[in-house]
Design a protein around this motif. Sequence first.
Motif, PDB file in Angstrom:
ATOM      1  N   ASP A 111       0.833  -1.205   0.000  1.00 26.80           N
ATOM      2  CA  ASP A 111       0.000   0.000   0.000  1.00 26.80           C
ATOM      3  C   ASP A 111       0.869   1.258   0.000  1.00 26.80           C
ATOM      4  N   ARG A 112       1.927   1.245   0.798  1.00 22.60           N
ATOM      5  CA  ARG A 112       2.816   2.409   0.837  1.00 22.60           C
ATOM      6  C   ARG A 112       3.513   2.615  -0.501  1.00 22.60           C
ATOM      7  N   ASP A 113       3.888   1.514  -1.141  1.00 25.68           N
ATOM      8  CA  ASP A 113       4.536   1.626  -2.458  1.00 25.68           C
ATOM      9  C   ASP A 113       3.563   2.200  -3.493  1.00 25.68           C
ATOM     10  N   ALA A 114       2.305   1.744  -3.442  1.00 25.20           N
ATOM     11  CA  ALA A 114       1.310   2.254  -4.385  1.00 25.20           C
ATOM     12  C   ALA A 114       1.078   3.741  -4.172  1.00 25.20           C
ATOM     13  N   PHE A 115       1.041   4.150  -2.913  1.00 25.87           N
ATOM     14  CA  PHE A 115       0.871   5.569  -2.598  1.00 25.87           C
ATOM     15  C   PHE A 115       2.061   6.374  -3.113  1.00 25.87           C
ATOM     16  N   GLY A 116       3.266   5.884  -2.878  1.00 22.02           N
ATOM     17  CA  GLY A 116       4.450   6.581  -3.357  1.00 22.02           C
ATOM     18  C   GLY A 116       4.481   6.693  -4.867  1.00 22.02           C
ATOM     19  N   SER A 117       4.079   5.633  -5.564  1.00 23.35           N
ATOM     20  CA  SER A 117       4.055   5.663  -7.024  1.00 23.35           C
ATOM     21  C   SER A 117       3.047   6.687  -7.534  1.00 23.35           C
ATOM     22  N   PHE A 118       1.886   6.719  -6.895  1.00 24.44           N
ATOM     23  CA  PHE A 118       0.866   7.702  -7.286  1.00 24.44           C
ATOM     24  C   PHE A 118       1.403   9.123  -7.142  1.00 24.44           C
ATOM     25  N   CYS A 119       2.041   9.414  -6.018  1.00 23.77           N
ATOM     26  CA  CYS A 119       2.552  10.768  -5.780  1.00 23.77           C
ATOM     27  C   CYS A 119       3.604  11.163  -6.806  1.00 23.77           C
ATOM     28  N   ARG A 120       4.442  10.223  -7.183  1.00 22.76           N
ATOM     29  CA  ARG A 120       5.475  10.528  -8.187  1.00 22.76           C
ATOM     30  C   ARG A 120       4.856  10.728  -9.566  1.00 22.76           C
ATOM     31  N   GLU A 121       3.921   9.859  -9.946  1.00 23.28           N
ATOM     32  CA  GLU A 121       3.320   9.931 -11.273  1.00 23.28           C
ATOM     33  C   GLU A 121       2.477  11.199 -11.460  1.00 23.28           C
ATOM     34  N   GLN A 122       1.866  11.672 -10.386  1.00 21.94           N
ATOM     35  CA  GLN A 122       0.964  12.819 -10.476  1.00 21.94           C
ATOM     36  C   GLN A 122       1.610  14.115  -9.976  1.00 21.94           C
ATOM     37  N   ALA A 123       2.905  14.095  -9.740  1.00 20.40           N
ATOM     38  CA  ALA A 123       3.583  15.246  -9.138  1.00 20.40           C
ATOM     39  C   ALA A 123       3.428  16.517  -9.968  1.00 20.40           C
ATOM     40  N   HIS A 124       3.241  16.392 -11.275  1.00 18.10           N
ATOM     41  CA  HIS A 124       3.191  17.573 -12.145  1.00 18.10           C
ATOM     42  C   HIS A 124       2.026  18.488 -11.795  1.00 18.10           C
ATOM     43  N   TRP A 125       0.984  17.970 -11.161  1.00 19.91           N
ATOM     44  CA  TRP A 125      -0.113  18.823 -10.669  1.00 19.91           C
ATOM     45  C   TRP A 125      -0.317  18.681  -9.164  1.00 19.91           C
ATOM     46  N   LEU A 126       0.018  17.513  -8.617  1.00 23.99           N
ATOM     47  CA  LEU A 126      -0.314  17.213  -7.227  1.00 23.99           C
ATOM     48  C   LEU A 126       0.453  18.085  -6.248  1.00 23.99           C
ATOM     49  N   ASP A 127       1.742  18.309  -6.493  1.00 25.22           N
ATOM     50  CA  ASP A 127       2.551  19.070  -5.540  1.00 25.22           C
ATOM     51  C   ASP A 127       2.029  20.496  -5.386  1.00 25.22           C
ATOM     52  N   ALA A 128       1.705  21.135  -6.510  1.00 22.97           N
ATOM     53  CA  ALA A 128       1.180  22.504  -6.436  1.00 22.97           C
ATOM     54  C   ALA A 128      -0.201  22.516  -5.787  1.00 22.97           C
ATOM     55  N   TYR A 129      -1.018  21.506  -6.107  1.00 25.21           N
ATOM     56  CA  TYR A 129      -2.373  21.497  -5.564  1.00 25.21           C
ATOM     57  C   TYR A 129      -2.382  21.330  -4.050  1.00 25.21           C
ATOM     58  N   VAL A 130      -1.613  20.383  -3.518  1.00 22.91           N
ATOM     59  CA  VAL A 130      -1.674  20.160  -2.069  1.00 22.91           C
ATOM     60  C   VAL A 130      -1.145  21.382  -1.318  1.00 22.91           C
ATOM     61  N   LEU A 131      -0.153  22.052  -1.877  1.00 20.74           N
ATOM     62  CA  LEU A 131       0.355  23.262  -1.233  1.00 20.74           C
ATOM     63  C   LEU A 131      -0.699  24.365  -1.269  1.00 20.74           C
ATOM     64  N   TYR A 132      -1.335  24.530  -2.418  1.00 15.72           N
ATOM     65  CA  TYR A 132      -2.406  25.521  -2.545  1.00 15.72           C
ATOM     66  C   TYR A 132      -3.559  25.207  -1.587  1.00 15.72           C
ATOM     67  N   ALA A 133      -3.992  23.946  -1.552  1.00 19.72           N
ATOM     68  CA  ALA A 133      -5.107  23.563  -0.689  1.00 19.72           C
ATOM     69  C   ALA A 133      -4.757  23.762   0.779  1.00 19.72           C
ATOM     70  N   GLY A 134      -3.511  23.457   1.146  1.00 20.51           N
ATOM     71  CA  GLY A 134      -3.080  23.659   2.523  1.00 20.51           C
ATOM     72  C   GLY A 134      -3.065  25.125   2.909  1.00 20.51           C
ATOM     73  N   LEU A 135      -2.557  25.946   2.029  1.00 13.75           N
ATOM     74  CA  LEU A 135      -2.519  27.380   2.306  1.00 13.75           C
ATOM     75  C   LEU A 135      -3.930  27.967   2.365  1.00 13.75           C
ATOM     76  N   LYS A 136      -4.793  27.519   1.511  1.00 12.63           N
ATOM     77  CA  LYS A 136      -6.170  28.022   1.508  1.00 12.63           C
ATOM     78  C   LYS A 136      -6.865  27.651   2.815  1.00 12.63           C
ATOM     79  N   SER A 137      -6.664  26.427   3.282  1.00 11.00           N
ATOM     80  CA  SER A 137      -7.248  26.005   4.548  1.00 11.00           C
ATOM     81  C   SER A 137      -6.690  26.817   5.711  1.00 11.00           C
ATOM     82  N   ALA A 138      -5.393  27.064   5.691  1.00 12.78           N
ATOM     83  CA  ALA A 138      -4.746  27.812   6.778  1.00 12.78           C
ATOM     84  C   ALA A 138      -5.179  29.272   6.809  1.00 12.78           C
ATOM     85  N   HIS A 139      -5.701  29.781   5.704  1.00  9.71           N
ATOM     86  CA  HIS A 139      -6.141  31.170   5.633  1.00  9.71           C
ATOM     87  C   HIS A 139      -7.656  31.263   5.514  1.00  9.71           C
ATOM     88  N   ASP A 140      -8.348  30.370   6.240  1.00  6.34           N
ATOM     89  CA  ASP A 140      -9.818  30.414   6.370  1.00  6.34           C
ATOM     90  C   ASP A 140     -10.521  30.371   5.023  1.00  6.34           C
TER      91      ASP A 140
END
Length: 316
Positions: free
Chosen positions: A124-153
Motif C-alpha cells: 500500500d505504501r509503495d502504491a501511494f508513493g508511485s501515485f505521488c510521483r506519477e501525479q507530481a506535475h499537478w499534485l505538488d502545487a495542488y496540495v500546497l495551494y489547498a493547505g494554504l487556503k485552509s490555513a487562511h480560512d
Amino acid sequence: MHRTSGIVLHPTSLPGPYGIGDLGPGAYRFLDFLDASGQGLWQMLPLGPTGYGDSPYQCLSAFAGNPLLISPDLLAEDGWLDPSDLAGPTFPADHVAFGAVRRWKLDLLGRGHQHFLARAAAADRDAFGSFCREQAHWLDAYVLYAGLKSAHDQRPWTDWPTGLALRDPTALAAWGEAHAEWLERERFLQFQFARQWRRLRAYAHERGIRLVGDIPIFVAHDSSEVWSHPEWFQLDEQGLPTVVAGVPPDYFSATGQRWGNPLYRWDRLAEEDYGFWVDRLRHTLELVDLVRIDHFRGFEAYWEIPCDEQTAVRGR
C-alpha cells in the motif's frame, strides 16, 4: 460509435447515509440500474474540489478529485476506517448541506489517513508513493495551494500574505516544511479518490457503460492552476484579473453573462505547446471515456469583459 443513450447524474446527487453522494455502494447501484435499463452512458459534471458556492464549474483544481466524493464505506472495507468511525450526524435526505458535510467528512478522512499511516502494508505504501510521483506535475502545487487556503480560512489566494500569494520560494518552502503532515494527508485523499474511481470505472466497463466527463474551458480564478501559473492568465501584478470571461447580450439575457473567470494568455500557452490543455485532457481521459467541453465555442472566439464592468454588456 453505436447508437446509445444514457443519463446525466453528478455523483454528489446519489443517495447515501453520509450527506452527499460518493463513489461507494450508491454509485455501484446506479450502474446496475443503468445496465438493467439498457443505458450505455453515465454523464457527469466536473469532479474537482469545489470552492465558494460549491459549483463544480468553479473548482479549486483542474486535476484534483473532490475529497467529498470518497466513500467512507470503501475506506472501511480497505481497513482505513473502523466501523465505529462511520457513525455521524443525520444529514438531510433531499439536498446536500455542504457546510455540515464538509466539516464532518474531512475530519473522518483525516482519521482514515492516520489509520493508513499506522496500518498500511508495504504494498500500500509503495502504491501511494508511485501515485505521488506519477501525479507530481499537478499534485505538488495542488496540495500546497489547498493547505494554504485552509490555513487562511478558505480565503482566495490573492488575500494571503504577499510572499505566499506570489509564490516566493523561501516562504513556500518554510510553510511546506512546517505543515508537511497536512500536505501528506492531502496527497492521501487524492490517492484514495483515484483508487476508488478506478474501481468504479472498471465496474462500469464490465457492464458496457461508458463514462462521460466534463471540462469547463475556463478555470476558477481561485484555483491551484491560476495561483501556480499566473503567467498563463491575464492578471495584474497582484494576481487579479484584468479582463474576465462571459458571453455578450443575447435573447437569453439583455446584459449578457459575466462569469468572472480569468482569460487565458493564449500566446503564453502556445509557447509551451499548449501543455496545460494537453495534460488536462489526458488526465480527464484517464478518468472517463468521453469528454464534453463547456463551452467549445470558447476555443474559436471568446467574449472579453473589463474586470471593472458589472455586466457583460461592454466587452469585445
